[in-house]
Design an enzyme around this catalytic site. Sequence first.
Site, PDB file in Angstrom:
ATOM      1  N   LYS A 118      70.641   5.641  77.650  1.00 45.61           N
ATOM      2  CA  LYS A 118      71.338   4.639  78.460  1.00 45.61           C
ATOM      3  C   LYS A 118      70.439   4.162  79.605  1.00 45.61           C
ATOM      4  O   LYS A 118      70.385   2.967  79.903  1.00 45.61           O
ATOM      5  CB  LYS A 118      72.622   5.255  79.024  1.00 45.61           C
ATOM      6  CG  LYS A 118      73.682   4.243  79.350  1.00 45.61           C
ATOM      7  CD  LYS A 118      74.950   4.893  79.866  1.00 45.61           C
ATOM      8  CE  LYS A 118      76.075   4.821  78.879  1.00 45.61           C
ATOM      9  NZ  LYS A 118      77.356   5.295  79.439  1.00 45.61           N
TER      10      LYS A 118
ATOM     11  N   THR B 119      90.656  11.654  79.497  1.00 48.93           N
ATOM     12  CA  THR B 119      91.776  12.559  79.257  1.00 48.93           C
ATOM     13  C   THR B 119      91.257  13.785  78.493  1.00 48.93           C
ATOM     14  O   THR B 119      90.498  13.662  77.528  1.00 48.93           O
ATOM     15  CB  THR B 119      92.863  11.830  78.437  1.00 48.93           C
ATOM     16  OG1 THR B 119      93.270  10.682  79.178  1.00 48.93           O
ATOM     17  CG2 THR B 119      94.071  12.734  78.213  1.00 48.93           C
TER      18      THR B 119
ATOM     19  N   PHE C  88      98.638  -2.839  76.927  1.00 46.07           N
ATOM     20  CA  PHE C  88      97.386  -2.719  77.681  1.00 46.07           C
ATOM     21  C   PHE C  88      96.473  -1.702  77.013  1.00 46.07           C
ATOM     22  O   PHE C  88      96.907  -0.748  76.396  1.00 46.07           O
ATOM     23  CB  PHE C  88      97.636  -2.362  79.149  1.00 46.07           C
ATOM     24  CG  PHE C  88      98.411  -1.076  79.379  1.00 46.07           C
ATOM     25  CD1 PHE C  88      97.836   0.180  79.196  1.00 46.07           C
ATOM     26  CD2 PHE C  88      99.737  -1.125  79.810  1.00 46.07           C
ATOM     27  CE1 PHE C  88      98.551   1.351  79.431  1.00 46.07           C
ATOM     28  CE2 PHE C  88     100.472   0.037  80.041  1.00 46.07           C
ATOM     29  CZ  PHE C  88      99.871   1.276  79.848  1.00 46.07           C
TER      30      PHE C  88
ATOM     31  N   CYS D 150      91.132   3.005  81.537  1.00 41.81           N
ATOM     32  CA  CYS D 150      91.735   3.499  82.785  1.00 41.81           C
ATOM     33  C   CYS D 150      93.252   3.672  82.766  1.00 41.81           C
ATOM     34  O   CYS D 150      93.748   4.740  83.138  1.00 41.81           O
ATOM     35  CB  CYS D 150      91.359   2.577  83.934  1.00 41.81           C
ATOM     36  SG  CYS D 150      89.613   2.667  84.311  1.00 41.81           S
TER      37      CYS D 150
ATOM     38  N   ARG E 231      87.333   0.889  74.490  1.00 50.12           N
ATOM     39  CA  ARG E 231      88.060   2.139  74.757  1.00 50.12           C
ATOM     40  C   ARG E 231      89.571   1.877  74.878  1.00 50.12           C
ATOM     41  O   ARG E 231      89.999   1.036  75.629  1.00 50.12           O
ATOM     42  CB  ARG E 231      87.531   2.802  76.036  1.00 50.12           C
ATOM     43  CG  ARG E 231      86.115   3.352  75.858  1.00 50.12           C
ATOM     44  CD  ARG E 231      85.560   3.959  77.127  1.00 50.12           C
ATOM     45  NE  ARG E 231      85.244   2.959  78.131  1.00 50.12           N
ATOM     46  CZ  ARG E 231      84.739   3.230  79.338  1.00 50.12           C
ATOM     47  NH1 ARG E 231      84.507   4.483  79.691  1.00 50.12           N
ATOM     48  NH2 ARG E 231      84.472   2.263  80.183  1.00 50.12           N
TER      49      ARG E 231
HETATM   50  P1  NAD Z   1      81.303   5.621  81.652  1.00 54.72           P
HETATM   51  O1  NAD Z   1      81.641   6.564  80.584  1.00 54.72           O
HETATM   52  O2  NAD Z   1      80.986   4.203  81.327  1.00 54.72           O
HETATM   53  O3  NAD Z   1      80.063   6.185  82.481  1.00 54.72           O
HETATM   54  C1  NAD Z   1      79.978   7.492  82.948  1.00 54.72           C
HETATM   55  C2  NAD Z   1      78.522   7.949  82.834  1.00 54.72           C
HETATM   56  O4  NAD Z   1      78.394   9.231  83.468  1.00 54.72           O
HETATM   57  C3  NAD Z   1      78.039   8.142  81.401  1.00 54.72           C
HETATM   58  O5  NAD Z   1      76.919   7.303  81.185  1.00 54.72           O
HETATM   59  C4  NAD Z   1      77.666   9.627  81.304  1.00 54.72           C
HETATM   60  O6  NAD Z   1      76.519   9.860  80.509  1.00 54.72           O
HETATM   61  C5  NAD Z   1      77.394   9.954  82.759  1.00 54.72           C
HETATM   62  N1  NAD Z   1      77.506  11.381  83.074  1.00 54.72           N
HETATM   63  C6  NAD Z   1      78.527  12.221  82.793  1.00 54.72           C
HETATM   64  N2  NAD Z   1      78.275  13.450  83.277  1.00 54.72           N
HETATM   65  C7  NAD Z   1      77.072  13.392  83.890  1.00 54.72           C
HETATM   66  C8  NAD Z   1      76.275  14.337  84.591  1.00 54.72           C
HETATM   67  N3  NAD Z   1      76.702  15.585  84.769  1.00 54.72           N
HETATM   68  N4  NAD Z   1      75.078  13.934  85.070  1.00 54.72           N
HETATM   69  C9  NAD Z   1      74.650  12.673  84.896  1.00 54.72           C
HETATM   70  N5  NAD Z   1      75.358  11.726  84.248  1.00 54.72           N
HETATM   71  C10 NAD Z   1      76.564  12.073  83.759  1.00 54.72           C
HETATM   72  O7  NAD Z   1      82.515   5.681  82.690  1.00 54.72           O
HETATM   73  P2  NAD Z   1      83.019   4.505  83.665  1.00 54.72           P
HETATM   74  O8  NAD Z   1      83.871   3.559  82.903  1.00 54.72           O
HETATM   75  O9  NAD Z   1      81.873   4.001  84.448  1.00 54.72           O
HETATM   76  O10 NAD Z   1      84.004   5.321  84.621  1.00 54.72           O
HETATM   77  C11 NAD Z   1      83.523   6.218  85.580  1.00 54.72           C
HETATM   78  C12 NAD Z   1      84.661   6.619  86.486  1.00 54.72           C
HETATM   79  O11 NAD Z   1      85.140   5.473  87.196  1.00 54.72           O
HETATM   80  C13 NAD Z   1      85.875   7.195  85.761  1.00 54.72           C
HETATM   81  O12 NAD Z   1      86.438   8.207  86.548  1.00 54.72           O
HETATM   82  C14 NAD Z   1      86.812   6.012  85.673  1.00 54.72           C
HETATM   83  O13 NAD Z   1      88.160   6.412  85.630  1.00 54.72           O
HETATM   84  C15 NAD Z   1      86.539   5.287  86.969  1.00 54.72           C
HETATM   85  N6  NAD Z   1      86.796   3.845  86.926  1.00 54.72           N
HETATM   86  C16 NAD Z   1      86.466   3.104  85.840  1.00 54.72           C
HETATM   87  C17 NAD Z   1      86.685   1.738  85.837  1.00 54.72           C
HETATM   88  C18 NAD Z   1      86.357   0.889  84.648  1.00 54.72           C
HETATM   89  O14 NAD Z   1      86.775  -0.253  84.608  1.00 54.72           O
HETATM   90  N7  NAD Z   1      85.620   1.368  83.668  1.00 54.72           N
HETATM   91  C19 NAD Z   1      87.227   1.120  86.975  1.00 54.72           C
HETATM   92  C20 NAD Z   1      87.532   1.902  88.072  1.00 54.72           C
HETATM   93  C21 NAD Z   1      87.320   3.267  88.042  1.00 54.72           C
HETATM   94  C1  UDX Z   2      92.024  -1.797  85.424  1.00 53.07           C
HETATM   95  C2  UDX Z   2      92.430  -2.226  86.839  1.00 53.07           C
HETATM   96  O1  UDX Z   2      92.817  -3.597  86.829  1.00 53.07           O
HETATM   97  C3  UDX Z   2      91.299  -2.006  87.814  1.00 53.07           C
HETATM   98  O2  UDX Z   2      91.721  -2.313  89.139  1.00 53.07           O
HETATM   99  C4  UDX Z   2      90.873  -0.563  87.733  1.00 53.07           C
HETATM  100  O3  UDX Z   2      89.783  -0.336  88.613  1.00 53.07           O
HETATM  101  C5  UDX Z   2      90.497  -0.177  86.328  1.00 53.07           C
HETATM  102  O4  UDX Z   2      91.587  -0.453  85.435  1.00 53.07           O
HETATM  103  P1  UDX Z   2      90.602  -2.892  83.473  1.00 53.07           P
HETATM  104  O5  UDX Z   2      91.234  -1.852  82.629  1.00 53.07           O
HETATM  105  O6  UDX Z   2      89.135  -3.068  83.427  1.00 53.07           O
HETATM  106  O7  UDX Z   2      90.984  -2.662  85.014  1.00 53.07           O
HETATM  107  O8  UDX Z   2      91.233  -4.325  83.093  1.00 53.07           O
HETATM  108  P2  UDX Z   2      92.632  -5.039  83.414  1.00 53.07           P
HETATM  109  O9  UDX Z   2      92.355  -6.446  83.701  1.00 53.07           O
HETATM  110  O10 UDX Z   2      93.426  -4.313  84.403  1.00 53.07           O
HETATM  111  O11 UDX Z   2      93.371  -4.989  82.008  1.00 53.07           O
HETATM  112  C6  UDX Z   2      93.811  -3.778  81.425  1.00 53.07           C
HETATM  113  C7  UDX Z   2      94.600  -4.074  80.160  1.00 53.07           C
HETATM  114  O12 UDX Z   2      95.839  -4.695  80.474  1.00 53.07           O
HETATM  115  C8  UDX Z   2      93.893  -5.036  79.204  1.00 53.07           C
HETATM  116  O13 UDX Z   2      94.097  -4.618  77.883  1.00 53.07           O
HETATM  117  C9  UDX Z   2      94.584  -6.363  79.458  1.00 53.07           C
HETATM  118  O14 UDX Z   2      94.520  -7.231  78.366  1.00 53.07           O
HETATM  119  C10 UDX Z   2      96.000  -5.885  79.728  1.00 53.07           C
HETATM  120  N1  UDX Z   2      96.804  -6.829  80.524  1.00 53.07           N
HETATM  121  C11 UDX Z   2      96.419  -7.169  81.792  1.00 53.07           C
HETATM  122  C12 UDX Z   2      97.989  -7.356  79.997  1.00 53.07           C
HETATM  123  O15 UDX Z   2      98.348  -7.046  78.852  1.00 53.07           O
HETATM  124  N2  UDX Z   2      98.739  -8.205  80.755  1.00 53.07           N
HETATM  125  C13 UDX Z   2      98.381  -8.563  82.028  1.00 53.07           C
HETATM  126  O16 UDX Z   2      99.119  -9.338  82.647  1.00 53.07           O
HETATM  127  C14 UDX Z   2      97.188  -8.030  82.551  1.00 53.07           C
END
Ligand code: NAD
Ligand code: UDX
Length: 486
Positions: free
Chosen positions: A41, A93, A274, A278, A348
């Site tokens: 990555k 999870t 949805f 997350c 995801r």
């Molecule tokens: P992701 O899976 O895309 O990235 C996580 C990365 O962490 C991976 O590349 C993995 O290899 C790395 N990793 C794991 N353990 C490690 C370690 N011990 N040392 C070094 N690297 C390590 O996950 P993400 O979507 O970026 O989410 C990260 C966190 O942020 C989660 O807790 C998620 O709930 C939160 N979050 C995600 C979103 C989103 O939209 N994806 C938004 C807000 C918050």
């Molecule tokens: C969500 C939160 O919005 C964000 O603040 C948090 O940090 C991470 O989780 P994300 O999952 O990236 O973000 O996208 P989001 O736009 O929230 O959509 C989530 C799911 O809900 C998608 O599948 C989207 O299509 C669906 N959705 C969203 C609906 O079905 N109806 C809506 O009105 C809005």
Amino acid sequence: FREVKNITCVGAGYVGGPTCAMIACKCPDIRVTVVDMNAEKIAQWNSDELPIFEPGLEEVVKRQRGTNLFFSSDVPKAIREADLIFISVNTPTKMYGRGKGMAPDLKYVESVARTIAEHAGGPKIVVEKSTVPVRAAESIKTILMEAQKHNRELHFQVLSNPEFLAEGTAMKDLAKPDRVLIGGESSPEGYEAVSHLVRVYEHWVDRSRIITTNTWSSELSKLAANAFLAQRISSINAISAICEATGADVSEVAHAVGYDSRIGNKFLQASVGFGGSCFQKDVLSLVYLCESLNLGKVANYWRGVIEINDWQRRRFADKIVGELFNTVAGKKIAILGFSFKKNTGDTRESSAIYVAKHLLEECAELSFYDPKVTEAQIRSELALVSGKETVDRLVKVHSNAAQACEKAHAIVILTEWDEFKTLDYASIYKTMQHPSAIFDGRLILDKKQLREIGFRVFAIGSAPEQAYNMFGTAGCGSGGDSSPNR
Ligand code: NAD
Ligand code: UDX
């Protein structure tokens, strides 16, 4: 603590990558290093082909990379050099042991805390950016304090700074956040650490939008915010089922309800449910927390949000089977869209996975098209829920929508990609089996126009046009809003 000049982020994923690209862009005086245990990555982050697709991200990464933004696999070095460390690893999870299927798996967060304890060498502000249960910071602190006992050079403060970006709009969300939330210990040292992180964000975020709280409020606010957002979708989806049974139209209801300024018009788009990494995970985490606190009623309340979401997916798949005369075995069905929302390649927990699973159970032949999801990704997601043998036998993936629809009995829209709104449905219709149906799981299509072409049209949250079903007058162009049976 020293003024923050070096930031390290552990976890180069959907959050770590874009967040650090934005910090590097807005803070030229700060050196930002993103590290990950996944060397492949990191190599992608250093290449022309970034590991994730996010509008606007590539430009910023390419501009800052090598200037004040670095991607590296040398985790110990990056930890040693940092003044402030973001923990931005995944918290999926848990799929084993206690809390299986509910609790978030904190093993990656803990492992980072241990790596920091081992390699810090000096004072560090450690920031939880990952979404974690309330009081997770306490575990991180306990691990770090143990190291501090044995080395007088070490000194730590743990902050909570959850991320609120949404995929597909991450760069916009980061550039102009509704708010930045920072939680810290209620002590002079805690306040000092918080003020250092506030100063980082103040480079581009107005101070009035930076909220500071105690650590536990910050951790809980993230879970609560996602639960509220998910709940709105389940609420409108629950209403969509009433609409389908009564002749009300969910878009009209959402519009009328959302006009109330107390309710607001955002996040009221009825859908096939949805998805994303997350919402489900964080609502389940909240449910598990409530259960651990013996708050059964509260747990059940939030569990309902997930139950409605699962039901909505199932209901939509059942609708497809029902409207295709109760049998889809051997019928080709085109699935347009596989990512969990538009403008991302992320799959995801995408609702497409679950709708496809139900249709594969009915032996439908599915042909997919998504502009940003690769064939390998679609196959591997589906193999996890339906088994590789079924996927090899019943699934095809195409490189454009028209091809996917050829000879299909039905088109199913599962992601709201803009390009699906403007496809040449009249030409597509000619290549399909007749009668041809369209199932709009995202409410992006013009029903009237499609009916005029000849399609049988079914959309979430509105009753099917009775005239077309009862008299089979599709194609005569006399239907639409003027239909007597509407
Ligand atoms: P992701 O899976 O895309 O990235 C996580 C990365 O962490 C991976 O590349 C993995 O290899 C790395 N990793 C794991 N353990 C490690 C370690 N011990 N040392 C070094 N690297 C390590 O996950 P993400 O979507 O970026 O989410 C990260 C966190 O942020 C989660 O807790 C998620 O709930 C939160 N979050 C995600 C979103 C989103 O939209 N994806 C938004 C807000 C918050
Ligand atoms: C969500 C939160 O919005 C964000 O603040 C948090 O940090 C991470 O989780 P994300 O999952 O990236 O973000 O996208 P989001 O736009 O929230 O959509 C989530 C799911 O809900 C998608 O599948 C989207 O299509 C669906 N959705 C969203 C609906 O079905 N109806 C809506 O009105 C809005």
